[in-house]
Design an enzyme around this catalytic site. Sequence first.
Site, PDB file in Angstrom:
ATOM      1  N   ASP A  50       9.595  14.842  13.460  1.00 58.49           N
ATOM      2  CA  ASP A  50      10.018  13.581  12.844  1.00 58.49           C
ATOM      3  C   ASP A  50      11.007  12.846  13.749  1.00 58.49           C
ATOM      4  O   ASP A  50      10.878  11.643  13.995  1.00 58.49           O
ATOM      5  CB  ASP A  50      10.644  13.863  11.479  1.00 58.49           C
ATOM      6  CG  ASP A  50      11.246  12.632  10.834  1.00 58.49           C
ATOM      7  OD1 ASP A  50      10.487  11.767  10.387  1.00 58.49           O
ATOM      8  OD2 ASP A  50      12.490  12.533  10.797  1.00 58.49           O
ATOM      9  N   VAL A 104       9.274   5.278  -1.698  1.00 55.41           N
ATOM     10  CA  VAL A 104       9.677   4.054  -0.999  1.00 55.41           C
ATOM     11  C   VAL A 104       8.964   2.840  -1.580  1.00 55.41           C
ATOM     12  O   VAL A 104       9.587   1.789  -1.802  1.00 55.41           O
ATOM     13  CB  VAL A 104       9.409   4.171   0.509  1.00 55.41           C
ATOM     14  CG1 VAL A 104       9.754   2.860   1.218  1.00 55.41           C
ATOM     15  CG2 VAL A 104      10.223   5.314   1.095  1.00 55.41           C
ATOM     16  N   GLY A 105       7.664   2.955  -1.847  1.00 53.79           N
ATOM     17  CA  GLY A 105       6.933   1.826  -2.406  1.00 53.79           C
ATOM     18  C   GLY A 105       7.521   1.364  -3.733  1.00 53.79           C
ATOM     19  O   GLY A 105       7.714   0.161  -3.965  1.00 53.79           O
ATOM     20  N   ARG A 120      -3.196   5.917  -4.699  1.00 58.57           N
ATOM     21  CA  ARG A 120      -4.294   6.848  -4.960  1.00 58.57           C
ATOM     22  C   ARG A 120      -4.608   7.009  -6.442  1.00 58.57           C
ATOM     23  O   ARG A 120      -5.750   7.228  -6.819  1.00 58.57           O
ATOM     24  CB  ARG A 120      -3.985   8.206  -4.333  1.00 58.57           C
ATOM     25  CG  ARG A 120      -4.195   8.240  -2.838  1.00 58.57           C
ATOM     26  CD  ARG A 120      -3.915   9.602  -2.250  1.00 58.57           C
ATOM     27  NE  ARG A 120      -2.515   9.981  -2.378  1.00 58.57           N
ATOM     28  CZ  ARG A 120      -1.986  11.080  -1.867  1.00 58.57           C
ATOM     29  NH1 ARG A 120      -2.749  11.933  -1.209  1.00 58.57           N
ATOM     30  NH2 ARG A 120      -0.706  11.349  -2.005  1.00 58.57           N
ATOM     31  N   LEU A 122       2.629   3.682  -3.329  1.00 58.67           N
ATOM     32  CA  LEU A 122       3.617   3.494  -4.392  1.00 58.67           C
ATOM     33  C   LEU A 122       4.367   4.785  -4.677  1.00 58.67           C
ATOM     34  O   LEU A 122       4.621   5.149  -5.820  1.00 58.67           O
ATOM     35  CB  LEU A 122       2.933   2.976  -5.665  1.00 58.67           C
ATOM     36  CG  LEU A 122       2.377   1.549  -5.590  1.00 58.67           C
ATOM     37  CD1 LEU A 122       1.650   1.193  -6.877  1.00 58.67           C
ATOM     38  CD2 LEU A 122       3.495   0.553  -5.313  1.00 58.67           C
ATOM     39  N   ALA A 171       0.854  -1.191   0.000  1.00 61.59           N
ATOM     40  CA  ALA A 171       0.000   0.000   0.000  1.00 61.59           C
ATOM     41  C   ALA A 171       0.881   1.228   0.000  1.00 61.59           C
ATOM     42  O   ALA A 171       1.666   1.444   0.929  1.00 61.59           O
ATOM     43  CB  ALA A 171      -0.907  -0.004   1.216  1.00 61.59           C
ATOM     44  N   LYS A 220      10.733   9.055  15.944  1.00 66.90           N
ATOM     45  CA  LYS A 220      11.744   7.990  15.887  1.00 66.90           C
ATOM     46  C   LYS A 220      12.342   7.717  17.262  1.00 66.90           C
ATOM     47  O   LYS A 220      12.583   6.560  17.627  1.00 66.90           O
ATOM     48  CB  LYS A 220      12.823   8.384  14.886  1.00 66.90           C
ATOM     49  CG  LYS A 220      12.312   8.502  13.455  1.00 66.90           C
ATOM     50  CD  LYS A 220      13.342   9.134  12.537  1.00 66.90           C
ATOM     51  CE  LYS A 220      12.794   9.322  11.129  1.00 66.90           C
ATOM     52  NZ  LYS A 220      13.737  10.040  10.247  1.00 66.90           N
TER      53      LYS A 220
END
Length: 432
Positions: free
Chosen positions: A203, A15-16, A46, A12, A10, A207
């Site tokens: 961010d 990273v996808g 999407r 793209l 899920a 992490k």
Amino acid sequence: MSKPLSIGVAGLGTVGAGVLNLLRENADIVGTRAGRHLAVTAVSARDRRRDRGLALDGLRWHDDPVALAADPGVDVVVELIGGSEGPARALVEAALAAGKPVVTANKALLAVHGAQLAETAAARGAPLAFEAAVAGGIPAIKALREGLAANRLSRVAGILNGTCNYILTVMRAEGREFAEVLAEAQRLGYAEADPSFDIDGIDAAHKLAILAAIAFGRPVDLGAVHVEGIRDVTALDIRLAEELGFRIKLLGIARRTEAGPGAGIETRVHPCMVPCDAPIARVDGVFNAVVAEGDAVGRVVLQGRGAGAGPTASAVVADLIDIARGRHTPVWGAEALASIPSVPMARHVGPYYLRLMVVDRPGVIADVTSILRDHRISLESLLQRGRAPGEAVPVVLTTHECEEAAMRSALERIAALDAVLEKPALIRIESA
């Protein structure tokens, strides 16, 4: 080899697409190490019409990503949508509830909902893997959760955001101000159009919350993380830091303190001055680094690329190989989590750098040092370059260790002095 592992992806985006490319380009290596073929069979994104630079022929397409959780032809779900809510959360919850393994790079989702997701994963016996959520291609999660599992960890720290590290590196190398370098980073694609998630430390806080949960075996607690970004770091501070033998880095730090009223775990993200000869001081550009300190192993330093298609895809596929092999570790590294209190930032104890812009006239330094004395803060050094009677000059002070609450109270009084012309700059000093 065993039956191929069927994967549903899920998202793209960068990273996808990187995951699909890596699985195709390194199919022989991945298959050998996984003991079976890894095949993406279904995807969701999407826009079907968008050209992503890779062939999607023969893959089942789901407009609703949550449908991947119910697809009988999908053995494991890879969530690369992002965000702590919306379709990303719905997909991960649905997949785990269905007993399907999940691999995600979504640090926000884990930092906000990690405790609940871990409970679902444990109840359903479904692996939840997230190596790619922290520090991109650096195997930080595996190092803490597996490689250092025999250690009692006292500290985990790191450069966890490549955008901030790039900006601070360029400011130091070229003597330029924050706003100018940020604009350039946006033009180069290192920073988003809205960079606040990165430059305000959010961010890195996501992490760090994940790293702290694994390092100390306690529930993930984003709310306990003290967060400051780099907007207020100036070229002057960076130059003065160099004169004092330091470099400024945005660090995420999780530390266990054992005694006194401040006993517990402190988690904080903020600019730090670190000695120039410390390994983490030499990590520049978009690179990340993670430092862990254990009672048996001592200090371990990991560094590498913290973002991008290749490094992040590398971490995602490593998790897929573990799942294909049947290697399953508890989400936070332990079957039962400890209830360890969080230490508020006011209890933090450490040395500080202060930079004041003051009117150059007799008695100013005496006024400042008397306030510090009143708050039981001891000076390590004082630096003033040149004289300019009646003009504004920078005065730099470094202190010995003191409590944050005392330093904050002292700063309020110092800022109120009529000779102090702007808000004092405060940067905490860390050993590394």
